[in-house]
Scaffold this motif. Structure first.
Motif, PDB file in Angstrom:
ATOM      1  N   ALA A   1      86.615  12.479 -34.130  1.00 37.29           N
ATOM      2  CA  ALA A   1      86.204  12.983 -32.819  1.00 37.29           C
ATOM      3  C   ALA A   1      85.344  14.227 -32.998  1.00 37.29           C
ATOM      4  CB  ALA A   1      87.429  13.298 -31.974  1.00 37.29           C
ATOM      5  N   LEU A   2      84.062  14.109 -32.658  1.00 41.28           N
ATOM      6  CA  LEU A   2      83.131  15.225 -32.709  1.00 41.28           C
ATOM      7  C   LEU A   2      83.074  15.879 -31.341  1.00 41.28           C
ATOM      8  CD1 LEU A   2      80.282  13.316 -34.552  1.00 41.28           C
ATOM      9  CD2 LEU A   2      81.828  14.974 -35.577  1.00 41.28           C
ATOM     10  N   ARG A   3      83.025  17.202 -31.323  1.00 38.08           N
ATOM     11  CA  ARG A   3      82.959  17.911 -30.047  1.00 38.08           C
ATOM     12  C   ARG A   3      81.676  17.536 -29.306  1.00 38.08           C
ATOM     13  NH1 ARG A   3      83.530  24.282 -30.104  1.00 38.08           N
ATOM     14  NH2 ARG A   3      85.611  23.668 -30.755  1.00 38.08           N
ATOM     15  N   GLY A   4      81.810  17.218 -28.045  1.00 36.42           N
ATOM     16  CA  GLY A   4      80.653  16.912 -27.220  1.00 36.42           C
ATOM     17  C   GLY A   4      80.109  15.507 -27.395  1.00 36.42           C
ATOM     18  N   GLY A   5      80.785  14.680 -28.178  1.00 32.35           N
ATOM     19  CA  GLY A   5      80.317  13.309 -28.380  1.00 32.35           C
ATOM     20  C   GLY A   5      81.462  12.329 -28.303  1.00 32.35           C
ATOM     21  N   ALA A   6      81.127  11.075 -28.215  1.00 39.69           N
ATOM     22  CA  ALA A   6      82.155  10.039 -28.171  1.00 39.69           C
ATOM     23  C   ALA A   6      82.808   9.932 -29.544  1.00 39.69           C
ATOM     24  CB  ALA A   6      81.530   8.702 -27.778  1.00 39.69           C
ATOM     25  N   PRO A   7      84.140   9.753 -29.592  1.00 41.71           N
ATOM     26  CA  PRO A   7      84.803   9.580 -30.886  1.00 41.71           C
ATOM     27  C   PRO A   7      84.270   8.354 -31.622  1.00 41.71           C
ATOM     28  CG  PRO A   7      86.414   9.939 -29.136  1.00 41.71           C
ATOM     29  CD  PRO A   7      85.087   9.735 -28.474  1.00 41.71           C
ATOM     30  N   GLN A   8      84.134   8.477 -32.937  1.00 42.13           N
ATOM     31  CA  GLN A   8      83.729   7.360 -33.785  1.00 42.13           C
ATOM     32  C   GLN A   8      84.999   6.690 -34.293  1.00 42.13           C
ATOM     33  OE1 GLN A   8      80.317   6.700 -34.189  1.00 42.13           O
ATOM     34  NE2 GLN A   8      80.272   8.252 -32.585  1.00 42.13           N
ATOM     35  N   VAL A   9      85.139   5.400 -34.048  1.00 37.64           N
ATOM     36  CA  VAL A   9      86.349   4.684 -34.437  1.00 37.64           C
ATOM     37  C   VAL A   9      85.995   3.511 -35.334  1.00 37.64           C
ATOM     38  CG1 VAL A   9      87.657   5.369 -32.386  1.00 37.64           C
ATOM     39  CG2 VAL A   9      86.298   3.266 -32.349  1.00 37.64           C
ATOM     40  N   SER A  10      87.004   3.002 -36.031  1.00 36.09           N
ATOM     41  CA  SER A  10      86.789   1.859 -36.906  1.00 36.09           C
ATOM     42  C   SER A  10      86.218   0.694 -36.123  1.00 36.09           C
ATOM     43  CB  SER A  10      88.114   1.444 -37.555  1.00 36.09           C
ATOM     44  OG  SER A  10      88.591   2.467 -38.389  1.00 36.09           O
ATOM     45  N   PRO A  11      85.310  -0.070 -36.724  1.00 34.81           N
ATOM     46  CA  PRO A  11      84.719  -1.215 -36.044  1.00 34.81           C
ATOM     47  C   PRO A  11      85.778  -2.261 -35.713  1.00 34.81           C
ATOM     48  CG  PRO A  11      83.669  -0.836 -38.186  1.00 34.81           C
ATOM     49  CD  PRO A  11      84.788   0.125 -38.056  1.00 34.81           C
TER      50      PRO A  11
END
Length: 199
Positions: A65-75
Motif C-alpha cells: 500500500a503506497l500513500r496516495g495510491g491504490a494498493p498493489q495486490v497479487s494478481p
C-alpha cells in the motif's frame, strides 16, 4: 563439520523459506511494488501471507500500500479476497522492524508478515574533490540515490561520478535554495574550503 546431513550448519537451528514466483506478465509483483516504495517519497506498508488455510489468500499473497495510491495486490485476487486482506492489515499497527500477524479469517488460520517500507535515503554530497569519490561510491553501493554538488565543473566531470544520479553545478551561496528544493535525508559537506564549508 556436519557429518550427518552435510549442511555445514553448526547451530542446529532451522528456518522456513517462502519461495515466491516473480513473473514479467504481472510486472514482477511484488518486487516492482517494493522497489517503487523504496524509491518513492513516502513510506509504504507491506503485507505478505506466509501461512494460510484460507482458499482465497494462499501463501505468497502480497499487498503493498503506497500513500496516495491504490494498493498493489497479487494478481488474480478477487474483491472478496482483497477485502479480507485489508481486514487483516487493520488488526496490527505497522512497525519498522516488522510484525507477524496471526489470526483467523472466516474460521481459517492465517499468518502474515507486516512491515513498513521506508524510502531509501537521498544523500547530497557538497564537494566533488578526490576524497568525495569513495564517499559517493559507498552510498551508491548501498543503492542510495546520491547527488553531487560543486562549483567546479571539472570536478563534477570525474568518470567516477558517471553513475551518480545528479550532478549539481552550484556555489556555496546557492546551497540554501538547493537544499530547500530537494528531498534530502542527509548532506555531507566536504569541499575542504573553510569559508565555503561554513556558508
Amino acid at each position: 563439520h556436519d557429518d550427518v546431513w552435510g549442511f555445514g550448519v553448526g547451530c542446529d537451528g532451522s528456518i522456513s523459506l517462502l519461495l515466491q514466483r516473480l513473473d514479467p506478465a504481472h510486472d514482477w509483483h511484488p518486487f516492482s511494488s517494493i522497489a517503487n516504495a523504496l524509491l518513492g517519497p513516502d513510506a509504504a506498508e507491506l503485507l505478505l501471507v506466509t501461512e494460510s488455510g484460507h482458499a482465497l489468500l494462499p501463501p505468497g499473497t502480497t499487498r503493498v500500500a503506497l500513500r496516495g495510491g491504490a494498493p498493489q495486490v497479487s494478481p488474480g485476487l478477487d474483491e472478496r479476497a482483497i477485502t479480507e486482506l485489508e481486514a487483516l492489515a487493520a488488526t496490527v499497527s505497522p512497525g519498522r522492524a516488522g510484525a507477524l500477524v496471526t489470526g483467523r479469517l472466516e474460521g481459517r488460520s492465517l499468518s502474515c508478515w507486516r512491515e513498513t517500507i521506508r524510502p531509501l535515503p537521498h544523500i547530497l554530497v557538497l564537494g566533488a574533490g578526490p576524497d568525495a569519490v569513495p564517499v559517493v561510491g559507498g552510498f551508491q553501493t548501498l543503492g542510495w540515490p546520491v547527488a553531487v554538488g560543486d562549483h567546479r565543473p571539472a570536478y563534477l566531470a570525474r568518470p567516477e561520478f558517471e553513475r551518480t544520479a545528479r550532478h549539481l553545478l552550484v556555489d556555496e551561496a546557492a546551497v540554501n535554495a538547493l537544499v530547500g528544493a530537494g528531498r534530502w535525508t542527509a548532506a555531507v559537506v566536504m569541499s575542504h574550503h573553510l569559508v565555503a564549508d561554513e556558508r
